[in-house]
Design an enzyme around this catalytic site. Sequence first.
Site, PDB file in Angstrom:
ATOM      1  N   LYS A 197      -2.009   0.990   7.147  1.00  0.00           N
ATOM      2  CA  LYS A 197      -1.169   0.537   5.968  1.00  0.00           C
ATOM      3  C   LYS A 197       0.032   0.298   5.980  1.00  0.00           C
ATOM      4  O   LYS A 197       0.969   1.131   7.123  1.00  0.00           O
ATOM      5  CB  LYS A 197      -0.799   2.522   5.579  1.00  0.00           C
ATOM      6  CG  LYS A 197       0.722   2.723   4.789  1.00  0.00           C
ATOM      7  CD  LYS A 197       0.392   3.873   4.012  1.00  0.00           C
ATOM      8  CE  LYS A 197       1.739   4.143   3.365  1.00  0.00           C
ATOM      9  NZ  LYS A 197       1.749   6.341   3.166  1.00  0.00           N
ATOM     10  N   LYS A 250      -3.628  -1.204   2.369  1.00  0.00           N
ATOM     11  CA  LYS A 250      -3.023  -0.387   1.356  1.00  0.00           C
ATOM     12  C   LYS A 250      -1.684  -1.213   1.905  1.00  0.00           C
ATOM     13  O   LYS A 250      -1.349  -1.481   3.317  1.00  0.00           O
ATOM     14  CB  LYS A 250      -2.444   1.141   1.291  1.00  0.00           C
ATOM     15  CG  LYS A 250      -1.590   1.490   0.692  1.00  0.00           C
ATOM     16  CD  LYS A 250      -1.914   2.539   0.474  1.00  0.00           C
ATOM     17  CE  LYS A 250      -0.448   2.994   0.280  1.00  0.00           C
ATOM     18  NZ  LYS A 250       0.323   4.372   0.491  1.00  0.00           N
TER      19      LYS A 250
HETATM   20  C1  PBG Z   1       2.701   8.725   1.379  1.00  0.00           C
HETATM   21  C2  PBG Z   1       2.350   7.765   0.146  1.00  0.00           C
HETATM   22  C3  PBG Z   1       2.581   6.422  -0.322  1.00  0.00           C
HETATM   23  C4  PBG Z   1       1.930   6.056  -1.225  1.00  0.00           C
HETATM   24  C5  PBG Z   1       0.832   6.424  -1.309  1.00  0.00           C
HETATM   25  N1  PBG Z   1       1.137   7.641  -0.209  1.00  0.00           N
HETATM   26  C6  PBG Z   1       4.080   6.064  -0.456  1.00  0.00           C
HETATM   27  C7  PBG Z   1       4.681   5.411   1.171  1.00  0.00           C
HETATM   28  O1  PBG Z   1       4.441   5.534   2.144  1.00  0.00           O
HETATM   29  O2  PBG Z   1       6.435   5.770   0.863  1.00  0.00           O
HETATM   30  C8  PBG Z   1       2.095   4.457  -1.998  1.00  0.00           C
HETATM   31  C9  PBG Z   1       1.150   4.498  -3.248  1.00  0.00           C
HETATM   32  C10 PBG Z   1       1.641   3.514  -4.261  1.00  0.00           C
HETATM   33  O3  PBG Z   1       2.493   3.153  -3.611  1.00  0.00           O
HETATM   34  O4  PBG Z   1       0.834   3.149  -5.316  1.00  0.00           O
HETATM   35  N2  PBG Z   1       2.419   8.772   2.706  1.00  0.00           N
END
Ligand code: PBG
Length: 342
Positions: A197, A250
Amino acid sequence: MHINRPRRLRRTPALRRMVCETVLSVDDLIAPLFVVAGSDIVRPIRSMPGHAQLSVDQLDPEINEIAELRIPAVLLFGIPGHKDPIGSSGWDPEGPVPQAIRAIRRLAPQLTIIADVCVCEYTSHGHCGILADTPGSGDVLNDPTLEILARCAVAYADAGADIVAPSAMMDGQVAAIRAALDAAGHTQVAILSYAAKFASAFYGPFREAAESTPAFGDRRAYQMDPANGREALREVELDVAEGADMIMVKPAGAYLDIISTVRQRYHLPLAAYQVSGEYAMIKAAAQLGWLDERRAALESLIAIRRAGADMIITYFAKDAARWIVPALRGDSQGRVKVEDGR
Ligand code: PBG
């Protein structure tokens, strides 16, 4: 001699269908939902047209639609009524996510329920874990955070989630959650790990949707540097070793190379998350009349499949299912090639 003429196979729609290499199926889609504490709430998310924060009592129409479209799974995020420095609402059995899980389980027992496991929606500071004492540092303590992530995961499993999806990017989170789930008797609950991520600007609209923007600092001390591909493989390797059942990359669109490499090297089911910013870009351009929404969305989804993702978490899930399903009537497979129906 007329050799090397690939255009021969592009001549007719039927030929193009025959040589099409990648299909997008409703079976590949996962629909994210934002569940907010309280009742009677349908609060549209400005930067994500078509999506809203929903209170549990307002979920039914949304779930019925998702189920009727035969989308196999939902991914749940919670927006609690109360935030504190350790995000304790995250593991409250009466919090929005456990309540939603129980409601969805009753309404649509066939749906796979995935619960996102992170505390940024639940902490007063908006970071994904417990902060060190240094004020304003945004320094998230790894191992104390593992304990609260495990509590959240067990709470969602207790409520009936099929899959928990840790997204906090703490080292060791998969192992900690697996151990806690097993200890609580949830040996059948699977882990979909947000293995790679990235610290991405494309999460902007989500943070509005989930009310999880960090109050100070950013997430670069735990999420990955967009420049790093080899490190992504290391993250995946660790999560596989820790017992992940499925892995995720992601965002998706800007990270197709990572999806492709992970697909080649690992054999677990691979998910890709087409995040809020990817959705918002296409929506905004379409609203301005600058892009054809349907074509752009389906092209982005087929590209993610072509790169190697088995499943796609996407805010286009319902739209894509609708675009796919009518094209399918009369077709036995429940699948569509992107060209169909245009
Ligand atoms: C939380 C999380 C995030 C997303 C999914 N889970 C945001 C972040 O890390 O700030 C982002 C999903 C999206 O942008 O659609 N940890």
